[in-house]
Scaffold this motif. Structure first.
Motif, short mmCIF file in Angstrom:
data_model
loop_
_atom_site.label_atom_id
_atom_site.label_comp_id
_atom_site.label_asym_id
_atom_site.label_seq_id
_atom_site.Cartn_x
_atom_site.Cartn_y
_atom_site.Cartn_z
N LYS A 261 0.83 -1.20 0.00
CA LYS A 261 0.00 0.00 0.00
C LYS A 261 0.86 1.25 0.00
N LEU A 262 0.39 2.28 -0.69
CA LEU A 262 1.15 3.52 -0.78
C LEU A 262 1.32 4.17 0.59
N MET A 263 0.25 4.26 1.37
CA MET A 263 0.31 4.91 2.67
C MET A 263 1.27 4.19 3.61
N ASP A 264 1.33 2.87 3.51
CA ASP A 264 2.26 2.11 4.35
C ASP A 264 3.71 2.36 3.94
N LYS A 265 3.95 2.47 2.65
CA LYS A 265 5.31 2.77 2.18
C LYS A 265 5.76 4.16 2.62
N VAL A 266 4.85 5.11 2.55
CA VAL A 266 5.17 6.48 2.98
C VAL A 266 5.45 6.51 4.48
N GLU A 267 4.64 5.80 5.25
CA GLU A 267 4.84 5.77 6.70
C GLU A 267 6.18 5.13 7.05
N LEU A 268 6.57 4.08 6.33
CA LEU A 268 7.86 3.44 6.57
C LEU A 268 9.01 4.40 6.29
N GLN A 269 8.92 5.14 5.19
CA GLN A 269 9.97 6.11 4.88
C GLN A 269 10.02 7.23 5.91
N TRP A 270 8.86 7.60 6.43
CA TRP A 270 8.83 8.66 7.44
C TRP A 270 9.53 8.20 8.72
N ARG A 271 9.28 6.97 9.14
CA ARG A 271 9.94 6.45 10.33
C ARG A 271 11.45 6.37 10.15
N ILE A 272 11.87 5.94 8.97
CA ILE A 272 13.31 5.87 8.70
C ILE A 272 13.91 7.27 8.66
N SER A 273 13.16 8.24 8.12
CA SER A 273 13.67 9.60 7.98
C SER A 273 13.95 10.23 9.34
N LEU A 274 13.12 9.95 10.34
CA LEU A 274 13.33 10.53 11.66
C LEU A 274 14.60 10.02 12.32
N VAL A 275 15.10 8.87 11.83
CA VAL A 275 16.38 8.34 12.34
C VAL A 275 17.54 8.84 11.50
N VAL A 276 17.36 8.87 10.19
CA VAL A 276 18.44 9.27 9.28
C VAL A 276 18.82 10.74 9.49
N MET A 277 17.86 11.57 9.85
CA MET A 277 18.15 13.00 9.98
C MET A 277 19.02 13.31 11.19
N ILE A 278 19.11 12.41 12.15
CA ILE A 278 19.87 12.70 13.38
C ILE A 278 21.36 12.86 13.11
N PRO A 279 22.06 11.93 12.41
CA PRO A 279 23.49 12.18 12.13
C PRO A 279 23.72 13.39 11.21
N ILE A 280 22.79 13.66 10.31
CA ILE A 280 22.94 14.84 9.45
C ILE A 280 22.85 16.11 10.28
N LEU A 281 21.86 16.16 11.19
CA LEU A 281 21.75 17.32 12.08
C LEU A 281 22.95 17.41 13.02
N ALA A 282 23.54 16.29 13.36
CA ALA A 282 24.71 16.30 14.24
C ALA A 282 25.87 17.04 13.59
N ILE A 283 26.14 16.77 12.31
CA ILE A 283 27.23 17.46 11.62
C ILE A 283 26.91 18.94 11.41
N ILE A 284 25.66 19.24 11.09
CA ILE A 284 25.27 20.64 10.94
C ILE A 284 25.41 21.37 12.27
N GLY A 285 24.96 20.75 13.36
CA GLY A 285 25.07 21.37 14.67
C GLY A 285 26.51 21.55 15.11
#
Length: 372
Positions: A261-285
């Motif tokens: 399902k499309l909504m399930d795929k989007v939700e999965l990417q959203w959950r992964i995104s909230l983890v992936v953004m942490i090291p990126i924000l770490a270098i920016i910070g």
């Protein structure tokens, strides 16, 4: 390892503090909103705390990257202002090694975020949906408070008190209307007491049974009025159908991985995104926390926060576009992370002086002819 423990303590303690403050702000707003539903008779007071408790993991999963980024700016900014960073660099600690330590701290936060996003938050949201369904099965009479009128317009209810053991409603007044000949005819029912009973357990039929009362039916001021006295009067109460809980945010991550399902795929990417953004924000910070003691620790705080807000806003926009099929699911949210990963790399190179931006000036040699 001592340096890593020291930096981790500074950042993690600040992260916990900022998370707690932001969580209290969100909970206070939700508490006021839910309290309004309680006063309107749409929610029981006990359910208010239950639903808030179930929503806490979802609140934290959104707060955590923001709290970590702000804590990194505050903690490292203080180390620059108090010249502790200068001491570290003069002791042989390179800025690349400092970035490695920062990513190590981000790994701790990322592990916590992954636990929330992939397991705890979906489970809590599913429990919250179950509790909400149970709350919806309650009738308006389950929310009545003795000694006060509740409802609005022609639908108003009043009870004097409840019996301590049986839970009967004493001295009840019910104002409603019936539909006849295309018109709403007001009705008022007064009874000595009433109770809710389940007469058909198989079909789930609930009835409100009035005892020793009178019902008035008709429009006030007209001659067409009917008064009915009764010993027992039962009114069938509508039951809401229990629907399956299939929202994407309530589903376990293992289900989302195997779902088409499309909504399930989007939700999965959203959950992964909230983890992936942490090291990126770490270098920016890490890069934007480097300030001159004369500038103050908050000199780069505003542009850093604006950059982070733009990152989160772009992720939310990307998620909405994926749900509306304005973006291909194959592209997903990865291009946003890639864009900000490049920004993080550029900031790290600029603020940590990995390359020389100024060209070396060649010395000017003046030619002079010998005097003859």
């Amino acid at each position: 390892m001592r340096l890593f423990r020291y930096l981790a303590k500074e950042v993690l303690v600040s992260t916990a503090g900022v998370t707690l403050i932001l969580l209290l702000v969100i909970l206070s707003g939700r508490f006021v909103s839910y309290l309004g539903r309680v006063t309107e008779g749409r929610m029981s007071f006990e359910f208010l705390f239950v639903i808030l408790g179930f929503h806490i993991p979802s609140f934290i999963q959104m707060i955590l990257p923001l709290a970590f980024f702000l804590s990194l700016l505050l903690a490292f900014g203080r180390l620059y202002i108090e010249n502790e960073m200068a001491v570290l660099f003069s002791s042989g600690i390179s800025k690349v090694k400092l970035a490695t330590y920062t990513l190590g701290i981000a790994a701790i936060i990322g592990t916590l975020s992954a636990t929330l996003n992939f397991w705890l938050a979906p489970t809590s949201e599913y429990r919250a949906a179950e509790a909400a369904q149970e709350q919806d099965q309650l009738s308006a009479f389950d929310f009545l408070l003795p000694g006060r009128f509740q409802g609005s317009g022609q639908r108003t209810t009043y009870i004097d008190s409840f019996t301590p053991k049986e839970g009967w409603m004493n001295q009840i007044f019910l104002s409603s209307f019936v539909r006849k000949d295309g018109k709403n005819i007001p009705t008022q029912t007064l009874a000595a007491y009433a109770e809710q009973i389940r007469m058909d357990s198989e079909n789930g039929l609930n009835y409100l049974v009035f005892k020793n009362g009178t019902q008035y039916e008709g429009t006030p001021g007209t001659a067409n009025y009917r008064i009915t006295q009764f010993d027992t009067y039962a009114v069938r109460m509508e039951n809401k159908a229990v629907e399956p809980i299939n929202e994407a945010y309530t589903q376990p991550t293992s289900y989302l991985i195997n779902s088409a399902k499309l909504m399930d795929k989007v939700e999965l990417q959203w959950r992964i995104s909230l983890v992936v953004m942490i090291p990126i924000l770490a270098i920016i910070g890490l890069s934007l926390s480097q300030v001159n003691p004369r500038q103050g620790r908050f000199f780069k705080m505003l542009p850093a926060i604006l950059l982070m807000i733009f990152y989160i806003a772009l992720l939310i926009w990307g998620r909405t576009s994926l749900e509306k099929e304005k973006l291909p699911i194959q592209l997903g949210l990865w291009w946003i992370h890639g864009l900000f990963a490049l920004i993080a790399a550029a900031l790290f190179l600029q603020y940590n002086q990995t390359f020389e931006r100024r060209k070396a000036k060649l010395p000017m040699i003046e030619n002079s002819e010998p005097n003859t």
